[in-house]
Design a protein around this motif. Structure first.
Motif, PDB file in Angstrom:
ATOM      1  N   ASN A   1       0.829  -1.213   0.000  1.00 42.97           N
ATOM      2  CA  ASN A   1       0.000   0.000   0.000  1.00 42.97           C
ATOM      3  C   ASN A   1       0.861   1.260   0.000  1.00 42.97           C
ATOM      4  O   ASN A   1       0.588   2.223  -0.727  1.00 42.97           O
ATOM      5  N   LYS A   2       1.917   1.249   0.828  1.00 40.56           N
ATOM      6  CA  LYS A   2       2.811   2.410   0.866  1.00 40.56           C
ATOM      7  C   LYS A   2       3.591   2.533  -0.445  1.00 40.56           C
ATOM      8  O   LYS A   2       3.920   3.633  -0.884  1.00 40.56           O
ATOM      9  N   TRP A   3       3.901   1.394  -1.054  1.00 40.73           N
ATOM     10  CA  TRP A   3       4.615   1.376  -2.341  1.00 40.73           C
ATOM     11  C   TRP A   3       3.815   2.134  -3.405  1.00 40.73           C
ATOM     12  O   TRP A   3       4.347   2.935  -4.164  1.00 40.73           O
ATOM     13  N   VAL A   4       2.500   1.910  -3.431  1.00 47.99           N
ATOM     14  CA  VAL A   4       1.649   2.619  -4.390  1.00 47.99           C
ATOM     15  C   VAL A   4       1.604   4.112  -4.063  1.00 47.99           C
ATOM     16  O   VAL A   4       1.664   4.955  -4.955  1.00 47.99           O
ATOM     17  N   GLU A   5       1.501   4.445  -2.776  1.00 56.17           N
ATOM     18  CA  GLU A   5       1.431   5.857  -2.379  1.00 56.17           C
ATOM     19  C   GLU A   5       2.728   6.594  -2.679  1.00 56.17           C
ATOM     20  O   GLU A   5       2.729   7.783  -2.981  1.00 56.17           O
ATOM     21  N   LEU A   6       3.841   5.854  -2.599  1.00 57.49           N
ATOM     22  CA  LEU A   6       5.154   6.467  -2.824  1.00 57.49           C
ATOM     23  C   LEU A   6       5.403   6.746  -4.303  1.00 57.49           C
ATOM     24  O   LEU A   6       6.086   7.698  -4.657  1.00 57.49           O
ATOM     25  N   PHE A   7       4.844   5.898  -5.177  1.00 54.58           N
ATOM     26  CA  PHE A   7       5.083   6.035  -6.623  1.00 54.58           C
ATOM     27  C   PHE A   7       3.763   6.119  -7.400  1.00 54.58           C
ATOM     28  O   PHE A   7       3.496   5.288  -8.273  1.00 54.58           O
ATOM     29  N   PRO A   8       2.903   7.111  -7.106  1.00 52.20           N
ATOM     30  CA  PRO A   8       1.575   7.130  -7.737  1.00 52.20           C
ATOM     31  C   PRO A   8       1.642   7.316  -9.253  1.00 52.20           C
ATOM     32  O   PRO A   8       0.749   6.884  -9.963  1.00 52.20           O
ATOM     33  N   THR A   9       2.720   7.954  -9.755  1.00 49.14           N
ATOM     34  CA  THR A   9       2.806   8.204 -11.194  1.00 49.14           C
ATOM     35  C   THR A   9       3.361   7.005 -11.958  1.00 49.14           C
ATOM     36  O   THR A   9       3.300   6.974 -13.177  1.00 49.14           O
ATOM     37  N   ILE A  10       3.903   6.007 -11.238  1.00 51.11           N
ATOM     38  CA  ILE A  10       4.483   4.831 -11.909  1.00 51.11           C
ATOM     39  C   ILE A  10       3.694   3.559 -11.597  1.00 51.11           C
ATOM     40  O   ILE A  10       3.430   2.757 -12.476  1.00 51.11           O
ATOM     41  N   VAL A  11       3.328   3.378 -10.327  1.00 52.76           N
ATOM     42  CA  VAL A  11       2.666   2.129  -9.908  1.00 52.76           C
ATOM     43  C   VAL A  11       1.160   2.368  -9.861  1.00 52.76           C
ATOM     44  O   VAL A  11       0.678   3.130  -9.024  1.00 52.76           O
ATOM     45  N   SER A  12       0.415   1.731 -10.767  1.00 49.74           N
ATOM     46  CA  SER A  12      -1.044   1.918 -10.733  1.00 49.74           C
ATOM     47  C   SER A  12      -1.698   0.970  -9.733  1.00 49.74           C
ATOM     48  O   SER A  12      -2.700   1.306  -9.115  1.00 49.74           O
ATOM     49  N   ILE A  13      -1.124  -0.231  -9.565  1.00 48.07           N
ATOM     50  CA  ILE A  13      -1.669  -1.198  -8.603  1.00 48.07           C
ATOM     51  C   ILE A  13      -0.509  -2.005  -8.037  1.00 48.07           C
ATOM     52  O   ILE A  13       0.417  -2.354  -8.764  1.00 48.07           O
ATOM     53  N   ALA A  14      -0.546  -2.293  -6.740  1.00 43.94           N
ATOM     54  CA  ALA A  14       0.389  -3.254  -6.147  1.00 43.94           C
ATOM     55  C   ALA A  14      -0.363  -4.022  -5.075  1.00 43.94           C
ATOM     56  O   ALA A  14      -1.183  -3.454  -4.363  1.00 43.94           O
ATOM     57  N   LYS A  15      -0.091  -5.295  -4.989  1.00 43.81           N
ATOM     58  CA  LYS A  15      -0.815  -6.136  -4.036  1.00 43.81           C
ATOM     59  C   LYS A  15       0.114  -7.252  -3.573  1.00 43.81           C
ATOM     60  O   LYS A  15       0.778  -7.879  -4.393  1.00 43.81           O
ATOM     61  N   THR A  16       0.186  -7.457  -2.266  1.00 43.54           N
ATOM     62  CA  THR A  16       0.946  -8.606  -1.755  1.00 43.54           C
ATOM     63  C   THR A  16       0.042  -9.829  -1.819  1.00 43.54           C
ATOM     64  O   THR A  16      -1.017  -9.862  -1.189  1.00 43.54           O
ATOM     65  N   ILE A  17       0.451 -10.812  -2.616  1.00 46.89           N
ATOM     66  CA  ILE A  17      -0.373 -12.020  -2.768  1.00 46.89           C
ATOM     67  C   ILE A  17      -0.134 -12.959  -1.583  1.00 46.89           C
ATOM     68  O   ILE A  17      -1.062 -13.547  -1.047  1.00 46.89           O
ATOM     69  N   GLU A  18       1.125 -13.087  -1.172  1.00 43.87           N
ATOM     70  CA  GLU A  18       1.472 -14.026  -0.105  1.00 43.87           C
ATOM     71  C   GLU A  18       2.777 -13.581   0.546  1.00 43.87           C
ATOM     72  O   GLU A  18       3.724 -13.202  -0.146  1.00 43.87           O
ATOM     73  N   VAL A  19       2.830 -13.619   1.872  1.00 45.01           N
ATOM     74  CA  VAL A  19       4.103 -13.397   2.568  1.00 45.01           C
ATOM     75  C   VAL A  19       4.741 -14.774   2.761  1.00 45.01           C
ATOM     76  O   VAL A  19       4.240 -15.603   3.510  1.00 45.01           O
TER      77      VAL A  19
ATOM     78  N   LEU B   1      10.393 -12.093   2.590  1.00 53.43           N
ATOM     79  CA  LEU B   1      10.179 -12.501   1.191  1.00 53.43           C
ATOM     80  C   LEU B   1       8.680 -12.514   0.912  1.00 53.43           C
ATOM     81  O   LEU B   1       7.908 -13.133   1.639  1.00 53.43           O
ATOM     82  N   GLN B   2       8.267 -11.791  -0.154  1.00 51.82           N
ATOM     83  CA  GLN B   2       6.847 -11.694  -0.504  1.00 51.82           C
ATOM     84  C   GLN B   2       6.649 -12.005  -1.977  1.00 51.82           C
ATOM     85  O   GLN B   2       7.513 -11.701  -2.797  1.00 51.82           O
ATOM     86  N   LEU B   3       5.486 -12.568  -2.285  1.00 51.74           N
ATOM     87  CA  LEU B   3       5.064 -12.706  -3.680  1.00 51.74           C
ATOM     88  C   LEU B   3       4.084 -11.564  -3.942  1.00 51.74           C
ATOM     89  O   LEU B   3       3.095 -11.400  -3.223  1.00 51.74           O
ATOM     90  N   MET B   4       4.394 -10.747  -4.951  1.00 57.24           N
ATOM     91  CA  MET B   4       3.600  -9.544  -5.210  1.00 57.24           C
ATOM     92  C   MET B   4       3.103  -9.489  -6.642  1.00 57.24           C
ATOM     93  O   MET B   4       3.695 -10.087  -7.535  1.00 57.24           O
ATOM     94  N   TYR B   5       2.017  -8.759  -6.826  1.00 55.63           N
ATOM     95  CA  TYR B   5       1.547  -8.394  -8.161  1.00 55.63           C
ATOM     96  C   TYR B   5       1.655  -6.883  -8.263  1.00 55.63           C
ATOM     97  O   TYR B   5       1.295  -6.160  -7.325  1.00 55.63           O
TER      98      TYR B   5
END
Length: 409
Positions: free
Chosen positions: A159-177, A190-194
């Motif tokens: 969630n913070k990743w999206v807020e930090l890069f709003p002009t580059i990252v349109s969606i980010a989601k942690t699928i599994e830790v 270690l995380q699996l992310m989309y």
């Protein structure tokens, strides 16, 4: 305008002219203290506390993945891939020739693909086989106004990743830790992310990645975070983008700043040719490259530092917005405006909007969504976005729009 109106009429079910008149809103004076700032935490890992993304903490709409079942064998394989990716990342970030050569054009680092393939052979790599595959690699470094621990905390939170890069990252989601890391730190996490990455134009398609993100503390005050694509069978058909080991090295500096070295390294399969307006920008690696990530990070950290400056500071804005709450509220508003703008002009189909027309022959993208976000009017919001070219320097265009005397022209 007629075309947009007719599209909207189809969607809403009656002609635009029959819509109720817009009621004027009377506000006697702007009170920027309306927003609540309870729990504005400023610890080792600060939250941006912008609460901006619709549903950022809840489930994402239309996300192209189903719940994932990951076996212990998968987890073991993921750990191996992440460890190897970390080793490759550190070598790529800390080595110059023969891996990197300076471009004679602009002095930027260019990856020597022959040396790379010799040093990091990938025997079962099928990604290079298609004739449409391009490799983009870039490296850049700079100083950021934030300490390393805070950066790590933000990078490891989608969630913070999206807020930090709003002009580059349109969606980010942690699928599994896969692994939470050592107690009290992110080292070993270690995380699996989309994630879906964008350029701010309806003419450039977004890029989707399913990646492993692995964080390691190398020594006191030195962190590395690596991203590498992980191909789960159910995602294979969707991703035309493959991320080779990419990421950053974060080194604490004595003054509370950090030195960040960033690497982007991807293989991209272009299903359709890139629009001529953006071809050079994308093919050169600038559109999604390290320099863009780092510049965005520096700018966001400057904003964040500005929020931390107390109202009694000598660096105050001359009393334009005297209260700290007012300043935060104004910056929160500005950030929400940026996010809404990015959502409207980008090509992400996973957002809250329905695309009524793709980029047609004139490159106009029309989207519609129902607005129910707090602080915004309820109702249907229609957006039309396009990109065009002007034979004028960016700074001149920016100054033209910035100046209220010329803007009406």
């Amino acid at each position: 305008l007629d075309r947009v109106s007719s599209i909207a009429a189809k969607y809403i079910g009656r002609p635009i002219s029959q819509l109720p008149p817009i009621q004027p809103v009377h506000i006697s004076s702007l009170d920027f203290r309306m927003a609540s700032f309870d729990g504005y935490g400023v610890g080792a890992g600060p939250s941006l506390d912008l609460d901006l993304l619709p549903g950022s903490s809840s489930s994402m709409p239309n996300l192209p993945f189903q719940p994932v079942v990951i076996s212990d064998m998968d987890k073991s394989l993921m750990s191996d891939i992440a460890a190897n990716a970390m080793e490759e990342l550190l070598r790529l970030l800390q080595t110059n020739e023969p891996l990197w050569i300076k471009s004679t054009n602009d002095g930027k680092d260019v990856l020597n693909l022959e040396s790379y393939e010799r040093i990091f052979p990938k025997p079962n790599n099928t990604h290079f086989k298609s004739p449409n595959i391009r490799v983009e690699a870039s490296r850049d470094s700079g100083v950021v106004i934030m300490n390393g621990l805070a950066l790590v905390d933000m990078f490891m939170d989608s969630n913070k990743w999206v807020e930090l890069f709003p002009t580059i990252v349109s969606i980010a989601k942690t699928i599994e830790v896969i692994s939470p890391g050592m107690l009290g730190t992110h080292s070993g996490s270690l995380q699996l992310m989309y994630e879906e990455l964008q350029v701010l134009s309806p003419l450039v398609p977004t890029r989707e990645f399913y990646t492993l993100r692995y964080c390691q503390q190398i020594e006191q005050g030195l962190w590395a975070i690596v991203n590498v694509s992980y191909d789960l069978p159910q995602f294979a058909s969707q991703c035309r983008s493959h991320r080779l080991p990419s990421g950053c090295l974060i080194q604490d500096m004595p003054n509370g700043y950090s030195k960040v070295t960033w690497l982007e390294h991807v293989e991209i399969e272009d299903k359709t040719p890139i629009h001529r307006l953006y071809r050079d920008l994308v093919h050169s690696g600038s559109a999604f490259g390290a320099e863009r990530w780092l510049t965005t990070l520096q700018r966001m950290c400057e904003r964040f530092a500005c929020l931390m400056v107390s109202s009694t500071s000598t660096r105050d804005l001359g009393g334009v917005i005297p209260s700290p709450d007012g300043k935060r509220s104004m910056m929160k508003l500005a950030q929400r405006m940026v996010n809404n703008f990015c959502t409207s002009v980008g090509t992400s189909n996973s957002h809250r909007s329905t695309t009524l027309s793709g980029s047609n022959e004139v490159g106009v993208r029309v989207t519609v969504h129902k607005s129910s976000d707090p602080g915004q009017p309820n109702g249907i919001v229609l957006s039309a976005a396009t990109t065009f070219w002007l034979p004028v320097s960016p700074q001149n265009v920016f100054n033209f729009f910035k100046d209220e005397r010329t803007r009406p022209q």
